[in-house]
Motif scaffolding. Sequence first.
Motif, short mmCIF file in Angstrom:
data_model
loop_
_atom_site.label_atom_id
_atom_site.label_comp_id
_atom_site.label_asym_id
_atom_site.label_seq_id
_atom_site.Cartn_x
_atom_site.Cartn_y
_atom_site.Cartn_z
N ARG A 156 0.83 -1.20 0.00
CA ARG A 156 0.00 0.00 0.00
C ARG A 156 0.87 1.26 0.00
O ARG A 156 0.56 2.23 -0.72
CB ARG A 156 -0.93 -0.02 1.21
N VAL A 157 1.93 1.27 0.79
CA VAL A 157 2.82 2.45 0.78
C VAL A 157 3.49 2.60 -0.58
O VAL A 157 3.64 3.72 -1.08
CB VAL A 157 3.87 2.34 1.91
N LEU A 158 3.88 1.49 -1.20
CA LEU A 158 4.47 1.59 -2.54
C LEU A 158 3.45 2.13 -3.55
O LEU A 158 3.81 2.89 -4.45
CB LEU A 158 4.98 0.21 -2.98
N LEU A 159 2.17 1.74 -3.40
CA LEU A 159 1.13 2.32 -4.26
C LEU A 159 1.01 3.82 -4.03
O LEU A 159 0.89 4.60 -4.99
CB LEU A 159 -0.22 1.65 -3.98
N GLN A 160 1.02 4.23 -2.76
CA GLN A 160 0.95 5.65 -2.45
C GLN A 160 2.13 6.41 -3.06
O GLN A 160 1.96 7.47 -3.67
CB GLN A 160 0.93 5.86 -0.94
N MET A 161 3.32 5.88 -2.84
CA MET A 161 4.51 6.54 -3.38
C MET A 161 4.45 6.61 -4.90
O MET A 161 4.82 7.62 -5.51
CB MET A 161 5.77 5.79 -2.93
N GLY A 162 3.98 5.53 -5.52
CA GLY A 162 3.85 5.52 -6.97
C GLY A 162 2.87 6.57 -7.46
O GLY A 162 3.11 7.24 -8.47
N ALA A 163 1.76 6.75 -6.74
CA ALA A 163 0.77 7.76 -7.13
C ALA A 163 1.37 9.16 -7.01
O ALA A 163 1.17 10.02 -7.88
CB ALA A 163 -0.47 7.63 -6.25
N VAL A 164 2.10 9.41 -5.93
CA VAL A 164 2.73 10.73 -5.73
C VAL A 164 3.75 11.00 -6.84
O VAL A 164 3.77 12.09 -7.44
CB VAL A 164 3.41 10.79 -4.35
N LEU A 165 4.59 10.02 -7.15
CA LEU A 165 5.62 10.21 -8.18
C LEU A 165 5.00 10.38 -9.55
O LEU A 165 5.45 11.22 -10.35
CB LEU A 165 6.57 9.01 -8.17
N MET A 166 3.97 9.62 -9.85
CA MET A 166 3.35 9.69 -11.17
C MET A 166 2.59 11.00 -11.35
O MET A 166 2.68 11.65 -12.39
CB MET A 166 2.41 8.50 -11.39
N PHE A 167 1.83 11.40 -10.33
CA PHE A 167 1.05 12.63 -10.43
C PHE A 167 1.96 13.86 -10.41
O PHE A 167 1.78 14.78 -11.20
CB PHE A 167 0.06 12.71 -9.27
N GLY A 168 2.95 13.87 -9.50
CA GLY A 168 3.83 15.02 -9.41
C GLY A 168 4.87 15.07 -10.50
O GLY A 168 5.14 16.12 -11.07
N GLY A 169 5.46 13.90 -10.82
CA GLY A 169 6.51 13.87 -11.84
C GLY A 169 6.00 13.73 -13.25
O GLY A 169 6.75 13.95 -14.20
N GLN A 170 4.71 13.35 -13.39
CA GLN A 170 4.11 13.16 -14.71
C GLN A 170 4.90 12.16 -15.55
O GLN A 170 5.12 12.37 -16.75
CB GLN A 170 3.98 14.50 -15.44
N VAL A 171 5.36 11.09 -14.91
CA VAL A 171 6.05 10.02 -15.62
C VAL A 171 5.50 8.69 -15.14
O VAL A 171 5.07 8.56 -13.99
CB VAL A 171 7.58 10.05 -15.39
#
Length: 534
Positions: A156-171
């Motif tokens: 779940r934390v990896l999903l959260q981190m992935g969402a933050v990186l994808m939304f903020g980094g747009q990659v």
Amino acid sequence: MALATNSAAAAAAAAALSGGAAQPRRAGFLPLKRRTISAVHAADPSRNSGASVPAAAKTSSPTVAPEAPAAPATWAVDSWKSRKALQLPEYPNKEELDTVLQTIETFPPIVFAGEARHLEERLAEAAMGRAFVLQGGDCAESFKEFNANNIRDTFRVLLQMGAVLMFGGQVPVVKVGRMAGQFAKPRSGNFEEKDGVKLPSYRGDNINGDAFDMKSRTPDPERMIRAYAQSVATLNLLRAFATGGYAAMQRVIQWNLDFMDHNEQGDRYRELAHRVDEALGFMTAAGLGIDHPIMTTTDFWTSHECLLLPYEQALTREDSTSGLFYDCSAHMLWVGERTRQLDGAHVEFLRGIANPLGIKVSDKMDPAELVKLIDILNPSNKPGRITIITRMGAENMRVKLPHLIRAVRNSGQIVTWITDPMHGNTIKAPCGLKTRPFDSIMNEVRAFFDVHDQEGSHPGGIHLEMTGQNVTECIGGSRTVTFDDLGDRYHTHCDPRLNASQSLELAFIIAERLRKRRMQSGLTNNLPLPPLDF
């Protein structure tokens, strides 16, 4: 989908634990043969259907690595036995060891070759700056802490981190777990001494126990069967989470952990999750379906350090579709700082398998040696095959990393660069416990990005020892963990890990840095993140 259900492996694991007969091998893999093959095939794109060199790779440096000084010797699944093997245990009963290994050879693969090839393609995108790798999980998995809640919370934390990186980094974010097989650990010495008693060092639950007595510390081959069973069970649960609706983007708000309801990182994550939810609502209103698999599932791969070579050999299979050999204990394996000798057994084993590979690199790595090692492991210079995982501390990173990047670039080799900011920042607290300061971890991440900006190369990802549990093992972070707090919830089986709040805080920091890189390159979507200076 990277995580197709492997019911055959699950059945074999259940049989292993119950003492029943092993199930038949999954179709798609040929019986293990002791014939030799040319190691160059492991990185030969012509033998791998669907693999291609990304266009960006064709427009920069030459895409063919320099020729090796001499043609490599033929490779076999057991050719590593002719080389010097470090960090391997001494099993007292060789017959019992052989029996266990023969049993594991009959078990189904834990992962499949097609999944490993898919990961290799995604890692190639990260090498070109078109994706970002998030690799994380336990320092060392243990039998004692194995339960569904711990697996779920880390995922779940990896999903959260992935969402933050994808939304903020747009990659796109390539999510790889240090899970479902990360048991064995290298040690600085073969023995440990306490109060005048000298016993074999603890090397991980798949080898021996951590209790300081002779029975626990004697290497036991039966532990490999238990490790196989736990790896299969872990991966099956991860597959269910990844493809069964838990990872759906519509659930982004529900991923928050209960103990993060009232802290800064939890609040920042909720703000981002609400913005994602609003975007999904807009898509629905505009008639854009959000029930596509890309919105309801996620790709998730597994990785671990290639250390216990007898176990890795026993799970190596010849893929019937490509004729290549894959170590089916994990999608990706890496060679560590202590076992990456050019003429060593671990490099010999890894050069012949077709999995994507990582190389842990400290400040001790000579640039010329790194080029030679990459050439041994990837003679065809296949993008996505090699990931360089740097671990050297912030100051060393600024001094040493530029020389490594230049050497690799000048050789024409294509690699994915990611940073491990954990291992170069371990200190001993006044109470005697090992810890890692969050500020030092953040400084090494900052140095990693700064150097790649300076060199014009791509910062391709991050490699973390972290957990979804609310532990107090690394000091610092916005919810400040002090030296005095370490004893409260210090549960690590080996080295200190970031807790969920610290992991998410680091993800926001990296996402902001990725967003700034996009803005500077002109590929900008100016959606600001909740503010945090970097």
